[in-house]
Design a protein around this motif. Structure first.
Motif, PDB file in Angstrom:
ATOM      1  N   PRO A 149       0.802  -1.131   0.040  1.00  0.00           N
ATOM      2  CA  PRO A 149      -0.044   0.000   0.089  1.00  0.00           C
ATOM      3  C   PRO A 149       0.695   1.211  -0.122  1.00  0.00           C
ATOM      4  N   THR A 150       2.187   0.975   0.528  1.00  0.00           N
ATOM      5  CA  THR A 150       2.808   2.350   0.429  1.00  0.00           C
ATOM      6  C   THR A 150       3.675   2.705  -0.850  1.00  0.00           C
ATOM      7  N   THR A 151       3.071   1.822  -2.003  1.00  0.00           N
ATOM      8  CA  THR A 151       3.666   2.083  -3.162  1.00  0.00           C
ATOM      9  C   THR A 151       3.540   3.699  -3.743  1.00  0.00           C
ATOM     10  N   GLU A 152       4.280   4.127  -4.171  1.00  0.00           N
ATOM     11  CA  GLU A 152       4.389   5.678  -4.881  1.00  0.00           C
ATOM     12  C   GLU A 152       4.599   5.840  -6.263  1.00  0.00           C
ATOM     13  N   THR A 153       4.480   4.998  -7.103  1.00  0.00           N
ATOM     14  CA  THR A 153       4.487   5.005  -8.535  1.00  0.00           C
ATOM     15  C   THR A 153       3.458   5.775  -9.004  1.00  0.00           C
ATOM     16  N   PRO A 154       3.608   6.679 -10.101  1.00  0.00           N
ATOM     17  CA  PRO A 154       2.705   7.763 -10.584  1.00  0.00           C
ATOM     18  C   PRO A 154       1.507   7.125 -10.982  1.00  0.00           C
ATOM     19  N   LEU A 155       1.316   6.097 -11.906  1.00  0.00           N
ATOM     20  CA  LEU A 155       0.110   5.797 -12.110  1.00  0.00           C
ATOM     21  C   LEU A 155      -0.663   5.028 -11.255  1.00  0.00           C
ATOM     22  N   TYR A 156       0.281   4.308 -10.309  1.00  0.00           N
ATOM     23  CA  TYR A 156      -0.792   3.758  -9.185  1.00  0.00           C
ATOM     24  C   TYR A 156      -1.371   4.631  -8.434  1.00  0.00           C
ATOM     25  N   ASN A 157      -0.826   5.920  -8.015  1.00  0.00           N
ATOM     26  CA  ASN A 157      -1.299   6.972  -7.146  1.00  0.00           C
ATOM     27  C   ASN A 157      -2.243   7.630  -8.076  1.00  0.00           C
ATOM     28  N   LYS A 158      -2.130   7.917  -9.284  1.00  0.00           N
ATOM     29  CA  LYS A 158      -3.227   8.682 -10.042  1.00  0.00           C
ATOM     30  C   LYS A 158      -4.522   8.008 -10.143  1.00  0.00           C
ATOM     31  N   HIS A 159      -4.368   6.851 -10.352  1.00  0.00           N
ATOM     32  CA  HIS A 159      -5.508   5.706 -10.678  1.00  0.00           C
ATOM     33  C   HIS A 159      -6.237   5.285  -9.111  1.00  0.00           C
TER      34      HIS A 159
END
Length: 812
Positions: free
Chosen positions: A162-172
């Protein structure tokens, strides 16, 4: 001596269950309405649906590509082989055979898929996301709100923290999708994947549905497993228990691909011996009195659909046994890597082999997946991952026309919803009322002991008996919401009291469907734990399993942990409180000494106490019988996932609290409380922390009078539940047990030293603390007083240790 001795042919005795070969039934055209093949004497109505089969074949091309993409972009992680080999029968369930409402993932009356084979999570997520896309493009009116969807964008979170910070993971706002299924995902009720636990919990889930809705009205629980997942001992235990009880709404779907991590011949197959076991899945299930349907080609949708039709619509009219459908498959089918090499491995990242695998999907649908440009920066890899997922979306969008697979699937799910509504499944009229009678009843409190459970001082009773009576009171009040089992120790651990005054005997669907005791295969703590966890998960019952604490604490640790994980995930997903089950650690402590150190185990508490995240599990260590009610109710009202009472075997006298100046037994609900408080106006001689029924009984009746004669001014605490204490507000905890007391205290416990560390915080206090292993060895056999003597926990040993502590540290 002659060696020409003729062997005899061995045959199994007749079973209630039946065996079917679906291809032979289809060859004889026996599912077309004649009724002669299935044996149910009804008008069978299975007809091959070419349009549906074409749609499923199209979908499978897309599904396999999705599995490959997930493995590629989350490299060296996931299990493509088994996800692919199980695809045909899972898709047939999802898109035709099951009755459920896609818009309502939490409906209790709906059929369920339960992935006992948790390593096939890649397949679950792929099927779920593609189903969502099909519905999105072809049946928007059936879409649930986004919280109840698993979107194709969520696949970016496959095996991601859940701590993942990649751009598309966060965007969506992608979901974090665990490596094995968890109830954070819609339609998933259990956390599974650990060595056969999924079969046991899934059968428990099925029993919860069966007992809630009744024999002819219960939702089907479809359990996905592979032949390797059948080899753990707890699975054999559960198969025996399910057949004996006749849990008819459980259907196990076996992906028999013969490949595990280490072998390509897991089972015996014909004359070819297996590396692991010498049965094939058909033999295993039939031996245990399960109906068996063999599907020789698990990639033939006609065979798969016909087998599922036979299981759901007709076998249950023939007998009340559970059913297994065995699909012969190939692990990694059409992936380019087959057998054991495809179990937890696959093509190298964006390799030529990976793109060759994708070429089938590209040519089938006239699309092209993006080719990686070589930049392995996390954000760039994620972009290619996402762009590949968007190709999958494009394929679904292009296939929403009348004959497109997305539209066919959407119509099938509309039919599924309509069938569910037409069935009108209702809870049976006398179904248990767990929430109304226990959880939501404000009159049920730790301090409000029912008259019939009040214990007069001096009365001789057993802790195990009082626990059984307490659960029996709640069982009657809730209309049978508590179901109990034991490892051949129903009477010995008094857990049979749970069913007193209700239907006598053990549950059997035909002969004793109202019974509240159930056999789970015999001496089978492993399966029992999973079963009770699954039963509680369904939400209408509390499962209770009982055995020696020495055995059950260890053997049920895995199902307890998975239940806590699943309940925690469910709470995050839906906000629901946890559904607890009991691990009754009976015959605990030195009072079981006659059985020897193999049974009188002081280590059991250490396996469970403070070993779970806060609020998910509690252990209960009652000082005496009068603490059973308050501790049990406090634990239930706390709505933790796992409740583990440690109770002794022999009878003992209820203490006279008023005479001793002790507080009411309801104080035990705080987890730790002061039996006596030192007079702060005088010199304080120390602080004692006591834990365990055996040592506390000795302390109260034999040691305390001697301490009083010495006129010692002591703080004396008892630990009834470390976890209940931890649930108190911080200020309340400090008011009950100040830090300075912990820094100066010594302990007396019949368990192990680590269970006292949080109460005894100084090195000197720990030095004076006495426990079962203080002398550095296991205790021998003998009556309780002799075992306590050997450990130095008898009256003489306790008094000496306390005086040494007082004279050398406590009062300094």
């Amino acid at each position: 001596m002659s060696t020409n001795i003729t062997s005899n042919e061995f045959k199994l005795n007749k079973r209630r269950a039946k065996y079917y070969n679906i291809q032979e039934i289809l060859n004889k055209n026996e599912l077309n309405g004649s009724g002669s093949g299935c044996g149910c004497n009804c008008e069978c109505g299975y007809k091959k649906d070419e349009k549906l089969i074409k749609a499923l074949n199209d979908f499978d091309v897309l599904y396999r590509a999705t599995c490959g993409i997930l493995f590629n972009y989350v490299p060296k992680s996931g299990h493509p082989g088994g996800s692919i080999s199980s695809g045909h029968f899972v898709q047939s369930l999802l898109f035709h055979s099951m009755n459920y409402d896609f818009k309502n993932p939490d409906a209790k009356d709906a059929d369920l898929i339960s992935y006992a084979a948790g390593h096939k999570a890649m397949g679950l997520y792929s099927a779920w996301a593609l189903r969502n896309e099909c519905m999105k493009v072809a049946a928007k009116d059936l879409m649930p709100d986004e919280r109840h969807q698993l979107r194709i964008e969520d696949l970016l979170g496959f095996r991601r923290n859940p701590t993942t910070e990649t751009p598309l993971y966060n965007k969506h706002k992608a979901r974090s999708l665990d490596g094995h299924p968890a109830p954070l995902t819609p339609f998933v009720k259990l956390s599974t994947g650990a060595s056969g636990v999924g079969i046991t919990t899934s059968v428990g889930l099925a029993f919860g549905a069966l007992d809630s809705y009744g024999a002819d009205n219960a939702p089907w629980i479809h359990i996905i497993e592979g032949e390797g997942g059948l080899t753990p001992g707890r699975v054999q235990e559960m198969l025996a228990g399910a057949a004996s009880a006749q849990i008819k709404n459980a259907i196990v779907h076996v992906d028999w691909n013969q490949a595990s991590i280490d072998s390509n011949k897991v089972c015996r197959e014909g004359d070819n011996v297996g590396d692991y076991v010498q049965w094939d899945p058909c033999e295993l299930f039939y031996l245990n009195d399960w109906n068996v349907i063999f599907v020789a080609d698990g990639f033939d949708y006609n065979q798969v659909l016909a087998a599922q039709y036979l299981a759901i619509n007709h076998i249950n009219k023939e007998n009340n046994q559970p059913t297994a459908i065995i699909y012969r498959t190939t692990k990694g089918w059409k992936y380019g890597i087959e057998g054991r090499l495809a179990h937890g491995a696959g093509h190298e990242f964006c390799s030529n082999e990976f793109y060759k695998f994708l070429s089938e999907c590209e040519s089938h649908f006239g699309v092209s997946f993006p080719r990686f440009n070589g930049d392995k920066a996390a954000a760039n890899v994620e972009k290619y991952f996402f762009d590949s997922l968007m190709v999958l979306r494009e394929i679904c969008e292009k296939n929403k026309g009348e004959n497109g697979f997305a539209n066919v699937i959407a119509n099938e799910l509309r039919n599924s919803r309509d069938r569910l509504q037409k069935l009108g499944r209702k809870l049976r009229a006398d179904a248990p009322k767990l929430h109304e009678a226990i959880y939501n009843d404000q009159s049920i409190t730790p301090a409000n002991v029912p008259n019939e459970l009040k214990l007069a001082p001096g009365k001789s009773v057993t802790l195990r008996g009082v626990l059984g009576d307490t659960l029996n009171y709640l069982n009657k009040k809730s209309g049978g919401a508590i179901v109990a089992s034991a490892a051949d120790l129903f009477g010995s651990t008094s857990i049979n009291n749970v069913a007193a005054g209700l239907s006598e005997g053990y549950f059997n669907l035909e002969k004793n469907p109202k019974a509240r005791l159930i056999m789970i295969g015999g001496i089978c703590e492993d399966a029992m734990g999973g079963f009770m966890a699954g039963l509680s998960t369904f939400g209408n019952h509390i499962g209770v399993g009982s055995s020696y604490g020495a055995f059950i604490a260890a053997l049920q640790h895995v199902p307890a942990r998975l239940h806590a994980i699943g309940q925690e995930a469910r709470k995050h997903y839906s906000g629901e409180a946890y559904n607890p089950f009991f691990i009754v650690c009976a015959h605990a402590g030195p009072k079981t000494g006659e059985d020897g150190p193999t049974h009188a185990d002081p280590q059991a508490l250490q396996l469970l106490a403070e070993n779970f995240p806060k609020g998910t599990a509690v252990t209960l260590t009652p000082m005496g019988p009068d603490e059973i009610w308050p501790l049990t109710i406090a634990a239930l009202k706390a709505r933790v996932a796992v409740i583990s009472p440690f109770i002794s075997r022999p009878a003992e006298n209820v203490i006279d609290r008023a005479k001793l100046g002790f507080p009411d037994a309801s104080m035990a609900a705080s987890g730790l409380y002061a039996l006596r408080k030192a007079n702060t106006g005088k010199r304080i001689d120390g602080t004692l922390v006591i834990q365990g029924n055996s040592v506390s009984e000795t302390f109260i009746f034999e040691v305390l009078p001697k301490l009083d004669n010495e006129k010692l001014n002591l703080n004396i605490y008892y630990v009834s539940s470390a976890e209940l204490f931890d649930m108190l507000p911080e200020q309340e905890k400090l008011a009950i047990f100040p830090e300075e007391h912990a820094m100066k205290a010594m302990g007396i416990t019949e368990f192990t030293m680590p269970t006292m560390y949080r109460w005894i915080t100084s090195e000197k206090g720990r030095k004076y603390t006495i426990h079962t292993f203080k002398k550095g060895h296991f205790m021998g056999s003998g009556q309780a007083h002799k075992v306590l003597e050997e450990a130095g926990l008898n009256a003489e040993g306790q008094f000496k240790a306390i005086m040494d502590y007082v004279n050398n540290y406590g009062s300094k």
